[in-house]
Scaffold this motif. Structure first.
Motif, PDB file in Angstrom:
ATOM      1  N   ILE A  49       5.815  -6.793  -4.360  1.00 57.23           N
ATOM      2  CA  ILE A  49       5.481  -6.930  -2.933  1.00 57.23           C
ATOM      3  C   ILE A  49       4.104  -7.585  -2.784  1.00 57.23           C
ATOM      4  O   ILE A  49       3.932  -8.517  -2.009  1.00 57.23           O
ATOM      5  CB  ILE A  49       5.504  -5.554  -2.238  1.00 57.23           C
ATOM      6  N   ARG A  50       3.120  -7.092  -3.555  1.00 56.15           N
ATOM      7  CA  ARG A  50       1.763  -7.660  -3.482  1.00 56.15           C
ATOM      8  C   ARG A  50       1.769  -9.143  -3.799  1.00 56.15           C
ATOM      9  O   ARG A  50       1.097  -9.938  -3.141  1.00 56.15           O
ATOM     10  CB  ARG A  50       0.825  -6.922  -4.446  1.00 56.15           C
ATOM     11  N   GLN A  51       2.524  -9.525  -4.796  1.00 55.45           N
ATOM     12  CA  GLN A  51       2.552 -10.923  -5.205  1.00 55.45           C
ATOM     13  C   GLN A  51       3.161 -11.830  -4.140  1.00 55.45           C
ATOM     14  O   GLN A  51       2.887 -13.024  -4.126  1.00 55.45           O
ATOM     15  CB  GLN A  51       3.292 -11.050  -6.538  1.00 55.45           C
ATOM     16  N   GLU A  52       3.947 -11.263  -3.238  1.00 56.52           N
ATOM     17  CA  GLU A  52       4.510 -12.038  -2.128  1.00 56.52           C
ATOM     18  C   GLU A  52       3.492 -12.280  -1.012  1.00 56.52           C
ATOM     19  O   GLU A  52       3.637 -13.236  -0.255  1.00 56.52           O
ATOM     20  CB  GLU A  52       5.698 -11.289  -1.512  1.00 56.52           C
ATOM     21  N   CYS A  53       2.517 -11.396  -0.888  1.00 59.90           N
ATOM     22  CA  CYS A  53       1.670 -11.456   0.305  1.00 59.90           C
ATOM     23  C   CYS A  53       0.180 -11.584   0.013  1.00 59.90           C
ATOM     24  O   CYS A  53      -0.623 -11.635   0.944  1.00 59.90           O
ATOM     25  CB  CYS A  53       1.918 -10.229   1.180  1.00 59.90           C
ATOM     26  N   PRO A  96       7.499   1.466 -13.849  1.00 60.16           N
ATOM     27  CA  PRO A  96       8.488   0.850 -12.955  1.00 60.16           C
ATOM     28  C   PRO A  96       8.100   0.990 -11.485  1.00 60.16           C
ATOM     29  O   PRO A  96       8.312   0.062 -10.698  1.00 60.16           O
ATOM     30  CB  PRO A  96       9.778   1.623 -13.249  1.00 60.16           C
ATOM     31  N   GLU A  97       7.463   2.120 -11.145  1.00 55.70           N
ATOM     32  CA  GLU A  97       7.068   2.332  -9.749  1.00 55.70           C
ATOM     33  C   GLU A  97       6.017   1.317  -9.310  1.00 55.70           C
ATOM     34  O   GLU A  97       6.110   0.744  -8.223  1.00 55.70           O
ATOM     35  CB  GLU A  97       6.495   3.753  -9.558  1.00 55.70           C
ATOM     36  N   TYR A  98       5.003   1.100 -10.168  1.00 56.86           N
ATOM     37  CA  TYR A  98       3.973   0.139  -9.774  1.00 56.86           C
ATOM     38  C   TYR A  98       4.503  -1.288  -9.841  1.00 56.86           C
ATOM     39  O   TYR A  98       4.164  -2.121  -8.996  1.00 56.86           O
ATOM     40  CB  TYR A  98       2.671   0.251 -10.594  1.00 56.86           C
ATOM     41  N   VAL A 126       0.835  -1.201   0.000  1.00 55.28           N
ATOM     42  CA  VAL A 126       0.000   0.000   0.000  1.00 55.28           C
ATOM     43  C   VAL A 126       0.872   1.254   0.000  1.00 55.28           C
ATOM     44  O   VAL A 126       0.631   2.196  -0.763  1.00 55.28           O
ATOM     45  CB  VAL A 126      -0.984  -0.015   1.189  1.00 55.28           C
ATOM     46  N   ALA A 127       1.906   1.270   0.814  1.00 59.52           N
ATOM     47  CA  ALA A 127       2.815   2.428   0.865  1.00 59.52           C
ATOM     48  C   ALA A 127       3.530   2.617  -0.472  1.00 59.52           C
ATOM     49  O   ALA A 127       3.698   3.749  -0.941  1.00 59.52           O
ATOM     50  CB  ALA A 127       3.823   2.253   1.997  1.00 59.52           C
ATOM     51  N   ALA A 128       3.920   1.522  -1.113  1.00 63.90           N
ATOM     52  CA  ALA A 128       4.661   1.597  -2.372  1.00 63.90           C
ATOM     53  C   ALA A 128       3.783   2.051  -3.541  1.00 63.90           C
ATOM     54  O   ALA A 128       4.301   2.527  -4.553  1.00 63.90           O
ATOM     55  CB  ALA A 128       5.301   0.247  -2.688  1.00 63.90           C
ATOM     56  N   THR A 129       2.469   1.914  -3.413  1.00 61.01           N
ATOM     57  CA  THR A 129       1.581   2.320  -4.507  1.00 61.01           C
ATOM     58  C   THR A 129       1.226   3.801  -4.455  1.00 61.01           C
ATOM     59  O   THR A 129       0.701   4.339  -5.432  1.00 61.01           O
ATOM     60  CB  THR A 129       0.264   1.514  -4.500  1.00 61.01           C
ATOM     61  N   LYS A 130       1.529   4.463  -3.378  1.00 68.19           N
ATOM     62  CA  LYS A 130       1.145   5.871  -3.226  1.00 68.19           C
ATOM     63  C   LYS A 130       1.694   6.734  -4.374  1.00 68.19           C
ATOM     64  O   LYS A 130       0.945   7.474  -5.005  1.00 68.19           O
ATOM     65  CB  LYS A 130       1.624   6.394  -1.877  1.00 68.19           C
ATOM     66  N   ALA A 131       2.976   6.623  -4.655  1.00 66.37           N
ATOM     67  CA  ALA A 131       3.583   7.460  -5.698  1.00 66.37           C
ATOM     68  C   ALA A 131       3.016   7.167  -7.093  1.00 66.37           C
ATOM     69  O   ALA A 131       2.618   8.108  -7.803  1.00 66.37           O
ATOM     70  CB  ALA A 131       5.101   7.316  -5.690  1.00 66.37           C
ATOM     71  N   PRO A 132       2.956   5.908  -7.538  1.00 67.51           N
ATOM     72  CA  PRO A 132       2.411   5.701  -8.886  1.00 67.51           C
ATOM     73  C   PRO A 132       0.933   6.062  -8.991  1.00 67.51           C
ATOM     74  O   PRO A 132       0.498   6.591 -10.018  1.00 67.51           O
ATOM     75  CB  PRO A 132       2.661   4.220  -9.180  1.00 67.51           C
ATOM     76  N   GLN A 177      -5.651   3.592 -21.365  1.00 67.86           N
ATOM     77  CA  GLN A 177      -4.207   3.724 -21.571  1.00 67.86           C
ATOM     78  C   GLN A 177      -3.512   4.204 -20.299  1.00 67.86           C
ATOM     79  O   GLN A 177      -2.444   3.710 -19.956  1.00 67.86           O
ATOM     80  CB  GLN A 177      -3.902   4.666 -22.730  1.00 67.86           C
ATOM     81  N   VAL A 178      -4.096   5.161 -19.612  1.00 71.68           N
ATOM     82  CA  VAL A 178      -3.499   5.640 -18.362  1.00 71.68           C
ATOM     83  C   VAL A 178      -3.487   4.515 -17.324  1.00 71.68           C
ATOM     84  O   VAL A 178      -2.505   4.341 -16.602  1.00 71.68           O
ATOM     85  CB  VAL A 178      -4.228   6.893 -17.830  1.00 71.68           C
ATOM     86  N   ALA A 179      -4.553   3.720 -17.276  1.00 74.47           N
ATOM     87  CA  ALA A 179      -4.607   2.580 -16.357  1.00 74.47           C
ATOM     88  C   ALA A 179      -3.489   1.577 -16.674  1.00 74.47           C
ATOM     89  O   ALA A 179      -2.808   1.075 -15.779  1.00 74.47           O
ATOM     90  CB  ALA A 179      -5.969   1.900 -16.411  1.00 74.47           C
ATOM     91  N   LEU A 180      -3.282   1.311 -17.957  1.00 77.52           N
ATOM     92  CA  LEU A 180      -2.206   0.409 -18.380  1.00 77.52           C
ATOM     93  C   LEU A 180      -0.832   1.007 -18.092  1.00 77.52           C
ATOM     94  O   LEU A 180       0.076   0.304 -17.637  1.00 77.52           O
ATOM     95  CB  LEU A 180      -2.323   0.102 -19.876  1.00 77.52           C
ATOM     96  N   ASP A 181      -0.689   2.300 -18.356  1.00 75.22           N
ATOM     97  CA  ASP A 181       0.587   2.959 -18.097  1.00 75.22           C
ATOM     98  C   ASP A 181       0.947   2.899 -16.620  1.00 75.22           C
ATOM     99  O   ASP A 181       2.106   2.683 -16.270  1.00 75.22           O
ATOM    100  CB  ASP A 181       0.551   4.415 -18.566  1.00 75.22           C
ATOM    101  N   CYS A 182      -0.037   3.081 -15.753  1.00 73.98           N
ATOM    102  CA  CYS A 182       0.214   2.982 -14.318  1.00 73.98           C
ATOM    103  C   CYS A 182       0.680   1.572 -13.971  1.00 73.98           C
ATOM    104  O   CYS A 182       1.698   1.396 -13.299  1.00 73.98           O
ATOM    105  CB  CYS A 182      -1.043   3.341 -13.527  1.00 73.98           C
ATOM    106  N   TYR A 183      -0.061   0.565 -14.445  1.00 75.65           N
ATOM    107  CA  TYR A 183       0.303  -0.823 -14.137  1.00 75.65           C
ATOM    108  C   TYR A 183       1.708  -1.149 -14.630  1.00 75.65           C
ATOM    109  O   TYR A 183       2.487  -1.807 -13.933  1.00 75.65           O
ATOM    110  CB  TYR A 183      -0.702  -1.788 -14.758  1.00 75.65           C
ATOM    111  N   ASN A 184       2.048  -0.704 -15.823  1.00 74.32           N
ATOM    112  CA  ASN A 184       3.345  -1.033 -16.424  1.00 74.32           C
ATOM    113  C   ASN A 184       4.491  -0.140 -15.974  1.00 74.32           C
ATOM    114  O   ASN A 184       5.641  -0.392 -16.324  1.00 74.32           O
ATOM    115  CB  ASN A 184       3.234  -0.992 -17.953  1.00 74.32           C
TER     116      ASN A 184
END
Length: 95
Positions: free
Chosen positions: A80-84, A72-74, A22-28, A63-70
């Motif tokens: 991290i999400r995939q670990e937990c 480097p920040e996300y 959750v903390a890591a997603t704030k910036a993207p 496109q913006v949704a895809l850009d966010c997912y792709n």
């Protein structure tokens, strides 16, 4: 132009580690203008497999949704999400 939405349905196995996600997603999410419409909360399963956490996030377009997912920040956050947690994450077009 139709908006793009992330729909995430997750079961979280390590709630403490998920806080790091959750903390890591704030910036993207800020960078790509994410607007949360659903973030957790009580859910009632009517059909199919229920997940413990459900999230709906709006973006200006698919496109913006895809850009966010792709981004480097996300992608760093996604690791991290995939670990937990496990579940589904998809992008859908708005109307």
């Amino acid at each position: 132009m139709a908006k793009g939405y992330w729909i995430a349905r997750m079961d979280i196995h390590d709630p403490e580690r998920y806080k790091d996600y959750v903390a890591a997603t704030k910036a993207p999410f800020e960078k790509f203008g994410a607007v949360f419409h659903v973030r957790g909360g009580e859910a009632t399963a009517l059909e199919g497999k229920a997940r413990a956490r459900n999230v709906v996030i709006e973006f200006a377009s698919r496109q913006v949704a895809l850009d966010c997912y792709n981004s480097p920040e996300y992608q760093a956050a996604a690791k991290i999400r995939q670990e937990c947690a496990e579940g589904e994450l998809l992008i859908v077009d708005g109307v």
